[in-house]
Design a protein around this motif. Sequence first.
Motif, PDB file in Angstrom:
ATOM      1  N   SER A 166       0.801  -1.221   0.000  1.00  9.25           N
ATOM      2  CA  SER A 166       0.000   0.000   0.000  1.00  9.25           C
ATOM      3  C   SER A 166       0.837   1.277   0.000  1.00  9.25           C
ATOM      4  O   SER A 166       0.290   2.374  -0.050  1.00  9.25           O
ATOM      5  CB  SER A 166      -0.991  -0.004   1.156  1.00  9.25           C
ATOM      6  N   GLY A 167       2.189   1.131   0.048  1.00  7.25           N
ATOM      7  CA  GLY A 167       3.015   2.334  -0.151  1.00  7.25           C
ATOM      8  C   GLY A 167       4.107   2.604   0.856  1.00  7.25           C
ATOM      9  O   GLY A 167       4.886   3.539   0.687  1.00  7.25           O
ATOM     10  N   MET A 168       4.198   1.801   1.931  1.00  9.17           N
ATOM     11  CA  MET A 168       5.270   2.041   2.901  1.00  9.17           C
ATOM     12  C   MET A 168       6.626   1.730   2.260  1.00  9.17           C
ATOM     13  O   MET A 168       6.826   0.654   1.730  1.00  9.17           O
ATOM     14  CB  MET A 168       5.071   1.157   4.139  1.00  9.17           C
ATOM     15  N   ASP A 169       7.538   2.701   2.308  1.00  7.37           N
ATOM     16  CA  ASP A 169       8.849   2.514   1.663  1.00  7.37           C
ATOM     17  C   ASP A 169       9.882   1.920   2.606  1.00  7.37           C
ATOM     18  O   ASP A 169      10.599   0.989   2.253  1.00  7.37           O
ATOM     19  CB  ASP A 169       9.356   3.858   1.125  1.00  7.37           C
ATOM     20  N   THR A 170       9.983   2.494   3.804  1.00  6.31           N
ATOM     21  CA  THR A 170      10.965   2.014   4.780  1.00  6.31           C
ATOM     22  C   THR A 170      10.321   1.988   6.163  1.00  6.31           C
ATOM     23  O   THR A 170       9.341   2.694   6.419  1.00  6.31           O
ATOM     24  CB  THR A 170      12.229   2.906   4.808  1.00  6.31           C
ATOM     25  N   LEU A 171      10.906   1.186   7.042  1.00  9.16           N
ATOM     26  CA  LEU A 171      10.376   1.013   8.391  1.00  9.16           C
ATOM     27  C   LEU A 171      11.163   1.887   9.362  1.00  9.16           C
ATOM     28  O   LEU A 171      12.396   1.876   9.333  1.00  9.16           O
ATOM     29  CB  LEU A 171      10.510  -0.470   8.773  1.00  9.16           C
ATOM     30  N   ARG A 351      19.423  14.760   0.399  1.00  6.56           N
ATOM     31  CA  ARG A 351      19.356  13.337   0.054  1.00  6.56           C
ATOM     32  C   ARG A 351      17.902  12.891  -0.049  1.00  6.56           C
ATOM     33  O   ARG A 351      16.986  13.614   0.344  1.00  6.56           O
ATOM     34  CB  ARG A 351      20.076  12.501   1.104  1.00  6.56           C
ATOM     35  N   ASP A 352      17.738  11.648  -0.526  1.00 11.52           N
ATOM     36  CA  ASP A 352      16.398  11.080  -0.515  1.00 11.52           C
ATOM     37  C   ASP A 352      16.250  10.141   0.682  1.00 11.52           C
ATOM     38  O   ASP A 352      17.139  10.061   1.550  1.00 11.52           O
ATOM     39  CB  ASP A 352      16.084  10.377  -1.850  1.00 11.52           C
ATOM     40  N   ASN A 353      15.152   9.434   0.732  1.00 15.33           N
ATOM     41  CA  ASN A 353      14.825   8.531   1.827  1.00 15.33           C
ATOM     42  C   ASN A 353      15.854   7.414   2.000  1.00 15.33           C
ATOM     43  O   ASN A 353      16.046   6.885   3.086  1.00 15.33           O
ATOM     44  CB  ASN A 353      13.437   7.939   1.551  1.00 15.33           C
ATOM     45  N   TRP A 354      16.542   7.044   0.912  1.00 15.54           N
ATOM     46  CA  TRP A 354      17.514   5.930   0.938  1.00 15.54           C
ATOM     47  C   TRP A 354      18.954   6.436   1.006  1.00 15.54           C
ATOM     48  O   TRP A 354      19.880   5.713   0.704  1.00 15.54           O
ATOM     49  CB  TRP A 354      17.311   5.029  -0.285  1.00 15.54           C
ATOM     50  N   TYR A 355      19.128   7.698   1.393  1.00 12.92           N
ATOM     51  CA  TYR A 355      20.462   8.296   1.570  1.00 12.92           C
ATOM     52  C   TYR A 355      21.225   8.463   0.257  1.00 12.92           C
ATOM     53  O   TYR A 355      22.434   8.561   0.264  1.00 12.92           O
ATOM     54  CB  TYR A 355      21.280   7.525   2.626  1.00 12.92           C
ATOM     55  N   LYS A 356      20.503   8.533  -0.838  1.00 12.44           N
ATOM     56  CA  LYS A 356      21.148   8.855  -2.115  1.00 12.44           C
ATOM     57  C   LYS A 356      21.099  10.377  -2.281  1.00 12.44           C
ATOM     58  O   LYS A 356      20.066  11.011  -2.077  1.00 12.44           O
ATOM     59  CB  LYS A 356      20.413   8.176  -3.272  1.00 12.44           C
TER      60      LYS A 356
END
Length: 362
Positions: A166-171, A351-356
């Motif tokens: 449903s859309g959760m990217d990271t915990l 950065r983005d959510n994944w540290y890029k």
Amino acid sequence: MPNHWSPIVEKAIYEEQLSPRDIEELFKADLWELGSAAEYLTRKYFGNVVTFIPNMILNYTNVCVIACRFCAFYRLPGHPEAYTLSAEEALRRVMAIDREFGIRQVLIQGGINPELDIEYYERLFKALKAKLPHVAIHGLSPIEIDYLARKHRMSYRETLDRLRESGMDTLAGGGGEILVDRVRKIIAPHKIDTDTWLNIMETAHKMGIMSNATMMYGHVETISDQAEHLYRIIELQKRTHGFLSFTAWNFEPGNSELTREVTYPLTSVTLLRMVAVARLVFKNILPNIQSSWLTNGLDVAQLTLKFGANDFGGTLYEERVIPATGLKMLVLTRDSIIGMIKDLRLIPAERDNWYKIVKVYN
């Protein structure tokens, strides 16, 4: 780089494997030596770049039945100050913040509200993704995963899978506090135990769902407990490589039940020591260490960037948990973070959510 380190600091720099006892010894080392060793490693891994993310916190409910003794934010069901946002109202708030500031991440944090089922989160995540596809959902924590799994009689894997669909990217890494059951029983007797928290994280990592690791120190734990906490995190990280970052913050006594026993927060020096030791323990295996400005203030957060932190964290618009303790909450903008990083002659990078890294402000 100095020619000579103390034996324990030298061991931390050059040897991958540290025991809990080694980590405990590190905590007792000279602060300036820890800082210079951590700074040496951080520059080696990241050069002069310090990252940050424009984000907000969505505190969608303050209803929680876990009743942690350190928390001033929660209200039990039926309390006159209890609230729960509908998925529609929550979406409106996130859209308003995005319009005003432009965000890349929403951190979704609330409590264990018995009125909410997994369908609530599915509705909320789907609505956010439909309207704000550019905003990553960094949401919930092992505590909510355990609750939802038990409520719906599902495995952790099934629960995580439905949330991801449903859309959760990271915990998020909430509920870690100190990963020692003796401590957890004192500060949060109704919360999941250490092994359950780690097990849920490991399950998520093996499914390809990344998360972050956290630590709340400065209450009833000992240095040995702090060392055990870092050890448990790095051991899991070596197996899964699923932790994106580590954030430590100090217990903020105001207005919580635990205040009766722990009257004052620890000083900022403790955060510097914590960040430096974390860098020496985690090295580049768990690469991103956040500065933790929320409870410690901006001056200290800035200083942590010379003690092993490489990430300033987020702007955290809308945060409500810390203000509940009585601590005044700053509104931090993208420009003020960029300014603070540049003041140290370091290079800010969004950065983005994944540290890029998506944008460098050189």
